[in-house]
Motif scaffolding. Structure first.
Motif, mmCIF file in Angstrom:
data_model
loop_
_atom_site.group_PDB
_atom_site.id
_atom_site.type_symbol
_atom_site.label_atom_id
_atom_site.label_comp_id
_atom_site.label_asym_id
_atom_site.label_seq_id
_atom_site.Cartn_x
_atom_site.Cartn_y
_atom_site.Cartn_z
ATOM 1 N N ASN A 121 0.707 -1.256 0.016
ATOM 2 C CA ASN A 121 -0.172 0.058 0.096
ATOM 3 C C ASN A 121 0.993 1.188 -0.022
ATOM 4 O OD1 ASN A 121 -2.522 -1.393 -0.126
ATOM 5 N ND2 ASN A 121 -2.649 -1.700 2.126
ATOM 6 N N LYS A 122 1.890 1.311 0.754
ATOM 7 C CA LYS A 122 2.816 2.571 0.894
ATOM 8 C C LYS A 122 3.512 2.697 -0.638
ATOM 9 C CE LYS A 122 6.840 4.398 3.271
ATOM 10 N NZ LYS A 122 7.913 3.893 4.130
ATOM 11 N N LYS A 125 1.043 4.062 -3.133
ATOM 12 C CA LYS A 125 0.923 5.712 -3.109
ATOM 13 C C LYS A 125 2.230 6.545 -3.558
ATOM 14 C CE LYS A 125 -2.296 5.144 0.974
ATOM 15 N NZ LYS A 125 -2.345 5.439 2.259
ATOM 16 N N ASP A 128 2.026 6.134 -7.520
ATOM 17 C CA ASP A 128 1.162 6.815 -8.119
ATOM 18 C C ASP A 128 1.288 8.525 -8.020
ATOM 19 O OD1 ASP A 128 -0.983 5.398 -8.922
ATOM 20 O OD2 ASP A 128 -1.736 4.801 -6.940
ATOM 21 N N LYS A 129 2.231 8.637 -6.856
ATOM 22 C CA LYS A 129 2.554 10.351 -6.972
ATOM 23 C C LYS A 129 3.567 10.617 -7.982
ATOM 24 C CE LYS A 129 4.453 13.574 -3.555
ATOM 25 N NZ LYS A 129 4.925 13.768 -2.227
#
Length: 292
Positions: A121-122, A125, A128-129
């Protein structure tokens, strides 16, 4: 991002950088042989990845990395969705940036490890950023666009390399050898690195390891899902590709340095393994080798 975002080299017409999203398996249900580096993020779905002669099962949040002309395709068990990142070696050469990024041998050109890692999950993110930043910059016409895009791409590749290394380290910690095979294979890896330019047959390495060719073949098939000949050939091809991209050496010179006295035999060997001739590889992938 609903449509492909592409940056094209204005001087050569080559694709520099491209991002696109996909839904369904129609894009990957046939062999891909692309003249640039590719990273494929499977965000949804699962199935079987066929990469060269090796098969790997995959699930959602798997990120694959492929070198130019590395053949691959996906057989999806259900509809897959994801994101593809393509970049040409002239835009970002992993060989030139090895000290800064260290992705060569981790994400790409590792003949002993599967060409993928899993995103948590980390990391999703973070990816995606960074991808949003790259896509936003690609859609602008700002000053020093290429330099900023290369910086963002470096961040993406560094984070990907770190994550894959962490997962390899954890896997190595969990692995408890039950036979001598892992130690034999480590010695094989070392010997291939030393002798791949002069010793091209599995039998020669079996002799150096003092085991039978049959036993060596069983060990490499079990742990790498490849034959010893596959491993030797792949290492030779990696070096040939590097020379074709980075140097102005003739194909004859490259062949001779890799232990082939017959340039034509070497060219046939290279085309059989890389799906393109050395000349075609240089023209499509290595066009900026002397000036990058």
């Amino acid at each position: 991002m609903t449509s492909p975002i592409t940056l094209v080299n204005k001087q050569t017409g080559n694709l520099d950088l491209k991002f696109f999203e996909f839904k369904g398996n129609s894009h990957f249900n046939h062999i891909q042989r692309l003249g640039y580096y590719s990273m494929v993020w499977i965000k949804k779905g699962n199935g079987l990845a066929k990469i060269g002669f090796t098969e790997y099962e995959f699930t959602k949040d798997t990120m694959f990395s492929f070198t130019p002309y590395q053949p691959f395709m996906f057989e999806a068990s259900d509809n897959i969705e994801g994101l593809v990142i393509n970049f040409h070696p002239d835009f970002f050469c992993i060989h030139h940036h090895q000290e800064q990024v260290a992705c060569n041998g981790v994400l790409f050109n590792n003949i002993y490890k599967p060409p993928y890692f899993i995103l948590d999950n980390k990391s999703k993110k973070e990816f995606d950023k960074t991808i949003d930043q790259i896509v936003s910059e690609m859609q602008s016409l700002s000053l020093a666009q290429d330099e900023l895009l290369v910086s963002y791409l470096k961040i993406l590749l560094i984070n990907a390399s770190r994550l894959k290394l962490e997962q390899q380290t954890e896997a190595d910690k969990e692995f408890v050898p039950t036979t001598d095979a892992p130690f034999v294979l480590q010695n094989l890896k070392n010997l291939i690195e030393i002798h791949y330019k002069t010793k091209h047959s599995a039998g020669e390495y079996a002799d150096l390891l003092n085991i039978t060719s049959k036993a060596l073949g069983k060990a490499t098939k079990l742990h790498f899902n490849k034959t010893p000949t596959d491993l030797i050939s792949e290492r030779i091809v990696i070096e040939a590709k590097r020379d074709l991209y980075l140097t102005n050496k003739t194909v004859k010179e490259i062949a001779f340095e890799l232990g082939y006295s017959d340039e034509h035999y070497f060219s046939r060997f290279f085309k059989n393994k890389a799906d393109v001739s050395p000349k075609q590889y240089r023209e499509t992938v290595g066009s900026g080798r002397a000036t990058s």
